[in-house]
Design an enzyme around this catalytic site. Structure first.
Site, PDB file in Angstrom:
ATOM      1  N   ASN A   1      -9.851   4.491 -15.777  1.00 13.76           N
ATOM      2  CA  ASN A   1      -9.873   5.259 -14.536  1.00 13.76           C
ATOM      3  C   ASN A   1      -9.963   6.722 -14.947  1.00 13.76           C
ATOM      4  O   ASN A   1      -8.964   7.323 -15.342  1.00 13.76           O
ATOM      5  CB  ASN A   1      -8.589   4.965 -13.749  1.00 13.76           C
ATOM      6  CG  ASN A   1      -8.569   5.650 -12.402  1.00 13.76           C
ATOM      7  OD1 ASN A   1      -9.444   6.449 -12.084  1.00 13.76           O
ATOM      8  ND2 ASN A   1      -7.555   5.346 -11.616  1.00 13.76           N
TER       9      ASN A   1
ATOM     10  N   HIS B   1      -9.162   2.306  -1.320  1.00 11.91           N
ATOM     11  CA  HIS B   1      -8.074   1.415  -1.764  1.00 11.91           C
ATOM     12  C   HIS B   1      -8.487  -0.052  -1.671  1.00 11.91           C
ATOM     13  O   HIS B   1      -7.625  -0.939  -1.632  1.00 11.91           O
ATOM     14  CB  HIS B   1      -6.793   1.569  -0.896  1.00 11.91           C
ATOM     15  CG  HIS B   1      -6.053   2.849  -1.080  1.00 11.91           C
ATOM     16  ND1 HIS B   1      -5.330   3.420  -0.067  1.00 11.91           N
ATOM     17  CD2 HIS B   1      -5.900   3.654  -2.159  1.00 11.91           C
ATOM     18  CE1 HIS B   1      -4.763   4.538  -0.504  1.00 11.91           C
ATOM     19  NE2 HIS B   1      -5.095   4.696  -1.771  1.00 11.91           N
TER      20      HIS B   1
ATOM     21  N   HIS C   1      -1.142  -0.321   2.347  1.00 11.97           N
ATOM     22  CA  HIS C   1      -1.004   0.274   1.013  1.00 11.97           C
ATOM     23  C   HIS C   1      -0.359   1.646   1.211  1.00 11.97           C
ATOM     24  O   HIS C   1      -1.001   2.581   1.689  1.00 11.97           O
ATOM     25  CB  HIS C   1      -2.378   0.404   0.336  1.00 11.97           C
ATOM     26  CG  HIS C   1      -2.296   1.056  -1.011  1.00 11.97           C
ATOM     27  ND1 HIS C   1      -2.413   0.355  -2.193  1.00 11.97           N
ATOM     28  CD2 HIS C   1      -2.062   2.342  -1.363  1.00 11.97           C
ATOM     29  CE1 HIS C   1      -2.262   1.179  -3.206  1.00 11.97           C
ATOM     30  NE2 HIS C   1      -2.047   2.392  -2.726  1.00 11.97           N
TER      31      HIS C   1
ATOM     32  N   ARG D   1      -1.985  14.518   2.664  1.00 13.37           N
ATOM     33  CA  ARG D   1      -3.149  14.485   3.568  1.00 13.37           C
ATOM     34  C   ARG D   1      -2.690  14.211   4.994  1.00 13.37           C
ATOM     35  O   ARG D   1      -1.769  13.417   5.210  1.00 13.37           O
ATOM     36  CB  ARG D   1      -4.142  13.401   3.151  1.00 13.37           C
ATOM     37  CG  ARG D   1      -4.815  13.676   1.844  1.00 13.37           C
ATOM     38  CD  ARG D   1      -5.831  12.583   1.502  1.00 13.37           C
ATOM     39  NE  ARG D   1      -5.856  12.380   0.075  1.00 13.37           N
ATOM     40  CZ  ARG D   1      -5.928  11.201  -0.524  1.00 13.37           C
ATOM     41  NH1 ARG D   1      -6.018  10.093   0.180  1.00 13.37           N
ATOM     42  NH2 ARG D   1      -5.942  11.112  -1.832  1.00 13.37           N
TER      43      ARG D   1
ATOM     44  N   GLY E   1       3.721   2.329  -3.955  1.00 14.17           N
ATOM     45  CA  GLY E   1       5.039   2.838  -4.352  1.00 14.17           C
ATOM     46  C   GLY E   1       6.039   2.868  -3.203  1.00 14.17           C
ATOM     47  O   GLY E   1       7.210   2.509  -3.386  1.00 14.17           O
ATOM     48  N   ILE E   2       5.603   3.262  -2.015  1.00 10.46           N
ATOM     49  CA  ILE E   2       6.511   3.327  -0.868  1.00 10.46           C
ATOM     50  C   ILE E   2       6.695   1.931  -0.266  1.00 10.46           C
ATOM     51  O   ILE E   2       7.816   1.495  -0.001  1.00 10.46           O
ATOM     52  CB  ILE E   2       5.971   4.317   0.192  1.00 10.46           C
ATOM     53  CG1 ILE E   2       5.876   5.732  -0.388  1.00 10.46           C
ATOM     54  CG2 ILE E   2       6.846   4.298   1.450  1.00 10.46           C
ATOM     55  CD1 ILE E   2       5.140   6.744   0.481  1.00 10.46           C
TER      56      ILE E   2
ATOM     57  N   GLU F   1      -3.816  -2.792  -9.240  1.00  8.49           N
ATOM     58  CA  GLU F   1      -5.250  -2.497  -9.161  1.00  8.49           C
ATOM     59  C   GLU F   1      -5.935  -2.679 -10.512  1.00  8.49           C
ATOM     60  O   GLU F   1      -7.079  -3.118 -10.576  1.00  8.49           O
ATOM     61  CB  GLU F   1      -5.448  -1.058  -8.658  1.00  8.49           C
ATOM     62  CG  GLU F   1      -5.121  -0.930  -7.179  1.00  8.49           C
ATOM     63  CD  GLU F   1      -5.022   0.510  -6.705  1.00  8.49           C
ATOM     64  OE1 GLU F   1      -3.933   1.095  -6.852  1.00  8.49           O
ATOM     65  OE2 GLU F   1      -6.018   1.031  -6.204  1.00  8.49           O
TER      66      GLU F   1
HETATM   67  P1  AMP Z   1       2.043   5.316  -5.668  1.00 10.99           P
HETATM   68  O1  AMP Z   1       1.003   6.328  -5.269  1.00 10.99           O
HETATM   69  O2  AMP Z   1       1.716   3.922  -5.239  1.00 10.99           O
HETATM   70  O3  AMP Z   1       2.462   5.412  -7.103  1.00 10.99           O
HETATM   71  O4  AMP Z   1       3.368   5.682  -4.818  1.00 10.99           O
HETATM   72  C1  AMP Z   1       3.975   6.948  -4.910  1.00 10.99           C
HETATM   73  C2  AMP Z   1       4.976   7.099  -3.767  1.00 10.99           C
HETATM   74  O5  AMP Z   1       5.951   6.046  -3.843  1.00 10.99           O
HETATM   75  C3  AMP Z   1       5.737   8.424  -3.814  1.00 10.99           C
HETATM   76  O6  AMP Z   1       5.769   8.989  -2.520  1.00 10.99           O
HETATM   77  C4  AMP Z   1       7.121   7.975  -4.222  1.00 10.99           C
HETATM   78  O7  AMP Z   1       8.093   8.823  -3.693  1.00 10.99           O
HETATM   79  C5  AMP Z   1       7.204   6.611  -3.551  1.00 10.99           C
HETATM   80  N1  AMP Z   1       8.328   5.836  -4.084  1.00 10.99           N
HETATM   81  C6  AMP Z   1       8.503   5.348  -5.321  1.00 10.99           C
HETATM   82  N2  AMP Z   1       9.732   4.751  -5.428  1.00 10.99           N
HETATM   83  C7  AMP Z   1      10.331   4.883  -4.225  1.00 10.99           C
HETATM   84  C8  AMP Z   1      11.601   4.503  -3.680  1.00 10.99           C
HETATM   85  N3  AMP Z   1      12.506   3.863  -4.422  1.00 10.99           N
HETATM   86  N4  AMP Z   1      11.862   4.808  -2.384  1.00 10.99           N
HETATM   87  C9  AMP Z   1      10.965   5.474  -1.642  1.00 10.99           C
HETATM   88  N5  AMP Z   1       9.763   5.857  -2.079  1.00 10.99           N
HETATM   89  C10 AMP Z   1       9.441   5.580  -3.355  1.00 10.99           C
END
Ligand code: AMP
Length: 404
Positions: A7, A182, A210, A243, A332-333, A386
């Protein structure tokens, strides 16, 4: 069989090498700040005893070519591969495939030209993806290379979902339409969910959410994407880290007139200074949740807006699909935040959607059903992967083209 996934960003290269026999990751890493004195490669690998090791290399990496060479040299030194041709394939994440690419595609010169032709549609991403492709074709000329497009899964959207109500010529001449992004993640979690439900994907009706730093949702009917929240660019749709998502299209004109800012400046604000960050100053959901729990009003508002927008899309996509098997949280969220999952599904009992509070109290590293027993529609956390999806699609694409 070993497959590498690349990537390439404008100043970074993220990579993984999989052993496709058991989908295990043999090595992974991230090279950042390419072109600067402070370039940094952080990488992990599994040693002979099955232990995970980590290391960092620092120093100037002048360009992507030097960067990929460094990554390959280290991978050879670690013994992950003994020869570059041991790689059965290299899968490249490509952000925009326009209308040309519906599926992963073996890279030949005319594919490179076509990806170059999409640069006006994805000026921030496709040029970097192309550099990754070109450099890796130079360094590994005998290894088959496959482009896996973020937009491909959404190419099944019907015209009434992908057109904007604009003069038709803008579509014909400038390719203005909704593409969605995505796609690799939405497709992966949908397939995993189908396995969990014990049904073929082609008979699953799903809403996939997502929720990461970028956020998007897809309406999946009979296994195919029929709508998605991101549009011609990844700016449309849900509230994101930085965004804005959906917006009255008049607002940028109003802002230009009333602030004197250029359209480029406004575009940057909508992409980098809006979303959660615009509302409360932070784009990391963990920080936003921490502040909200302490009573910070802007952070509470940011969470309310984030979840309200998700809820509206769940309702809209339920109506668009007609019936639902499951709602999937990922990213992540989506995988980690019980607060966001709970708020997004609150009050949807009459639609047959309800979460079990105790089951929802997880940070899920595997498929986890969090539906209440009364819920007609399942609510499931499916961790996305992914890179593995790109590796699997790379293998399938190479096999299909060899069979031809
Ligand atoms: P990603 O782009 O999929 O890596 O997700 C990143 C997002 O996931 C960021 O906003 C992080 O704050 C959120 N995130 C990761 N762990 C947690 C958690 N335990 N609780 C809430 N948000 C999280």
């Amino acid at each position: 069989m070993k497959v590498m996934v690349l990537n390439a960003g404008s100043s970074s290269i993220k990579y993984q090498i999989f052993d496709m026999r058991d989908s295990s990751v043999l090595t992974s890493g991230l090279l950042e700040q390419i072109g600067e004195a402070s370039s940094r490669l952080k990488y992990k690998w599994t040693n002979g005893e099955g232990k995970t090791k980590e290391a960092v290399e620092e120093g100037c990496v002048a360009d992507h070519s030097e960067g990929l060479k460094l990554i390959l040299d280290i991978t050879l030194k670690l013994g992950v591969i003994h020869d570059l041709n041991e790689l059965a394939g290299i899968g490249h994440r490509v952000v925009h495939g326009g209308e040309a690419f519906w599926k992963p595609t073996l890279i030949v010169d005319k594919v490179v030209d076509a990806v170059r032709g999409m640069i006006p549609l994805a000026p921030l991403h496709n040029p970097a993806n192309l550099i990754g492709i070109e450099v890796s074709r130079q360094l590994c000329p005998a290894v088959p290379q496959v482009a896996v497009f973020d937009t491909a899964f959404h190419q099944t959207m019907p015209p009434h979902a992908y057109h904007y109500a604009l003069p038709y010529n803008f579509y014909k001449e400038l390719r203005v339409r909704r593409y969605g992004f995505h796609g690799t993640s939405h497709h992966y979690v949908a397939k995993q969910c189908a396995i969990y439900l014990g049904k073929p994907l082609s008979s699953c009706n799903l809403v996939t959410l997502h929720l990461g730093n970028g956020t998007s949702t897809a309406a999946i009917k009979d296994g195919e994407s029929i709508d998605t929240s991101m549009g011609m660019t990844p700016l449309e749709g849900l509230v994101m880290g930085t965004r804005c998502g959906d917006l009255d299209p008049s607002i940028p004109f109003y802002l230009a007139r009333s602030t004197g800012k250029s359209y480029d400046e406004i575009e940057k604000i909508l992409n980098k200074e809006s979303g959660l960050k615009g509302i409360c100053g932070y784009n990391d959901m963990r920080e936003v949740e921490r502040l909200a729990a302490g009573g910070n009003a802007p952070a509470k508002l940011a969470i309310e807006m984030f979840c309200y927008r998700i809820k509206k899309y769940i309702g809209a996509y339920y109506a668009a699909i007609g019936s639902l098997d499951a709602i999937i949280f990922t990213g992540g969220i989506g995988e980690n935040s019980n607060v966001i999952r709970k708020e997004s599904c609150a009050g949807l009992q009459n639609l047959g959607i309800a979460i079990d509070e105790a089951k929802n109290h997880v940070r899920a590293s595997k498929i986890t059903d969090i539906s209440a027993s009364s819920s007609k529609i399942k609510v499931i956390i499916v961790p996305t992967n992914e890179e593995l999806e790109i590796a699997q699609q790379t293998v399938e694409c190479i096999k299909t083209s060899e069979a031809k």
